[in-house]
Design a protein around this motif. Structure first.
Motif, short mmCIF file in Angstrom:
data_model
loop_
_atom_site.label_atom_id
_atom_site.label_comp_id
_atom_site.label_asym_id
_atom_site.label_seq_id
_atom_site.Cartn_x
_atom_site.Cartn_y
_atom_site.Cartn_z
N TYR A 1 69.59 80.04 -49.96
CA TYR A 1 69.48 81.53 -50.10
C TYR A 1 68.33 82.09 -49.69
O TYR A 1 68.22 83.31 -49.07
CB TYR A 1 70.09 81.79 -51.69
N ARG A 2 67.16 81.29 -49.79
CA ARG A 2 65.80 81.95 -49.56
C ARG A 2 65.51 82.25 -48.08
O ARG A 2 64.79 83.10 -47.70
CB ARG A 2 64.86 80.93 -50.24
N THR A 3 66.18 81.43 -47.21
CA THR A 3 66.10 81.48 -46.08
C THR A 3 67.12 82.15 -44.66
O THR A 3 66.80 82.49 -43.90
CB THR A 3 65.27 80.13 -45.18
N TYR A 4 68.49 81.72 -45.39
CA TYR A 4 69.30 82.10 -44.37
C TYR A 4 69.34 83.68 -43.96
O TYR A 4 69.57 83.77 -42.88
CB TYR A 4 70.81 81.73 -44.99
N TRP A 5 69.03 84.28 -44.91
CA TRP A 5 69.28 85.69 -44.66
C TRP A 5 67.88 86.12 -43.65
O TRP A 5 68.13 87.23 -43.00
CB TRP A 5 68.92 86.75 -45.87
N GLN A 6 66.97 85.35 -43.63
CA GLN A 6 65.93 85.71 -42.47
C GLN A 6 66.33 85.08 -41.12
O GLN A 6 65.55 84.95 -40.20
CB GLN A 6 64.68 84.99 -43.32
N GLU A 7 67.44 84.52 -40.92
CA GLU A 7 67.90 83.87 -39.86
C GLU A 7 67.18 82.52 -39.32
O GLU A 7 66.85 82.63 -38.21
CB GLU A 7 68.01 84.94 -38.57
N LYS A 8 66.68 82.14 -40.39
CA LYS A 8 65.89 80.84 -40.00
C LYS A 8 66.99 79.74 -40.12
O LYS A 8 67.70 79.63 -41.14
CB LYS A 8 64.82 80.47 -41.24
N ASP A 9 67.08 78.75 -39.01
CA ASP A 9 68.31 77.98 -39.13
C ASP A 9 67.90 76.59 -39.78
O ASP A 9 67.76 75.61 -38.92
CB ASP A 9 68.75 77.68 -37.73
N ARG A 10 67.49 76.75 -40.92
CA ARG A 10 66.89 75.61 -41.69
C ARG A 10 67.98 75.06 -42.51
O ARG A 10 68.13 75.01 -43.79
CB ARG A 10 65.73 75.84 -42.55
N ASP B 1 76.15 79.07 -50.84
CA ASP B 1 75.00 78.37 -50.04
C ASP B 1 75.65 77.19 -49.12
O ASP B 1 74.77 76.77 -48.36
CB ASP B 1 73.89 78.07 -50.88
N HIS B 2 76.85 76.85 -49.38
CA HIS B 2 77.49 75.74 -48.69
C HIS B 2 78.64 76.29 -47.84
O HIS B 2 79.33 77.33 -48.11
CB HIS B 2 77.88 74.63 -49.56
N VAL B 3 79.14 75.60 -46.94
CA VAL B 3 80.23 76.11 -46.07
C VAL B 3 81.50 74.84 -46.19
O VAL B 3 81.02 73.64 -46.78
CB VAL B 3 79.87 76.47 -44.56
N PRO B 4 82.59 75.44 -45.88
CA PRO B 4 83.53 74.57 -46.00
C PRO B 4 83.80 73.47 -44.79
O PRO B 4 83.22 73.69 -43.65
CB PRO B 4 84.82 75.31 -46.09
#
Length: 263
Positions: A210-219, A253-256
């Motif tokens: 959650y800390r990085t996804y909104w920053q569009e960092k593909d970590r 924070d997970h995808v299916p």
């Protein structure tokens, strides 16, 4: 054809609408959920009933952990293992009774393991390793075609994380965890369907902080898995991860993940 999905939903009551949207758009026959975070009597059965998933097995607890398997196909509960050895709701197994009859589907939520990769300094890390060891002993005795899915909380391959060297000492990608996971793999000869259908080193991530996804960092990291008995793995015809759910409003924070089988 039978399609089976898995998703760490990170609170099924909070994200029931998202689950229904996913079921409507992707239409899996069976969905295994982890981290439902509710006791069984508070599970939103009516939402799934309305969506046509009339068969449900729930193993929950108040506020934490919990797993549930919902299905359009008739099923029966097959077992609950306390691999955590402390009563936490982290596993439920079912047997399909309709299409795919006889298939055993195991839904598991392996502990995250805390922040320090040392069992002497971090009880949670030791519990995670012990959990995997109990799973390996169980897998060694399996004698039926089985599919085990869920949040394994381990990214085993170098290409399963955004930066292998940076994460070598970070829980989820440490050598000791990977060794424990591979002991479980070898106990039954499990086939990793994610890498059968999306071969390494192709990007195949299932979790972003959650800390990085909104920053569009593909970590990303590949923490969620679908593993099949060898004979069942030969019947898997497709596998995909549904990354767009990570961009929905207030997502997990997970995808299916979804695998289709010619059963």
């Amino acid at each position: 054809m039978v399609s089976i999905a898995t998703w760490n939903i990170n609170s099924v009551r909070l994200r029931a609408d998202q689950v229904v949207r996913f079921l409507s758009e992707q239409g899996p026959d069976v969905l295994c959920l982890q981290e439902i975070k509710c006791a069984e009597h508070l599970f939103p059965h009516e939402v799934f009933e309305a969506a046509g998933y009339t068969h449900r097995v729930v193993h929950g607890q108040k506020g934490y952990h919990g797993v549930a398997t919902v299905s359009r196909i008739p099923l029966r509960e097959f077992g609950r293992h306390d691999w955590q050895d402390n009563g936490e709701a982290r596993h439920v197994g079912v047997e399909l009774l309709g299409p795919g009859q006889g298939l055993v589907l195991e839904n598991v939520y392996i502990p995250a393991g805390g922040d320090i990769p040392d069992r002497e300094q971090n009880v949670k890390f030791g519990q995670k390793l012990d959990f995997l060891e109990r799973m390996a002993r169980w897998a060694d005795k399996l004698d039926r075609p089985t599919l085990i899915v869920g949040d394994f909380n381990i990214a085993p391959l170098e290409c399963d994380v955004y930066d292998h060297k940076a994460l070598l000492k970070v829980v989820s990608h440490t050598p000791i965890e990977i060794e424990a996971l591979y002991r479980f793999r070898d106990a039954h000869g499990w086939v990793d369907l994610g890498r059968k259908h999306i071969p390494a080193p192709e990007r195949n991530w299932t979790w972003w902080s959650y800390r990085t996804y909104w920053q569009e960092k593909d970590r990303g990291r590949r923490l969620d898995h679908m593993w099949a008995s060898p004979e069942l793995a030969t019947q898997s015809v497709s596998h995909r991860f549904v990354e767009e759910t990570r961009r929905w409003e207030q997502p997990s924070d997970h995808v299916p993940l979804i695998t289709e089988f010619a059963l």
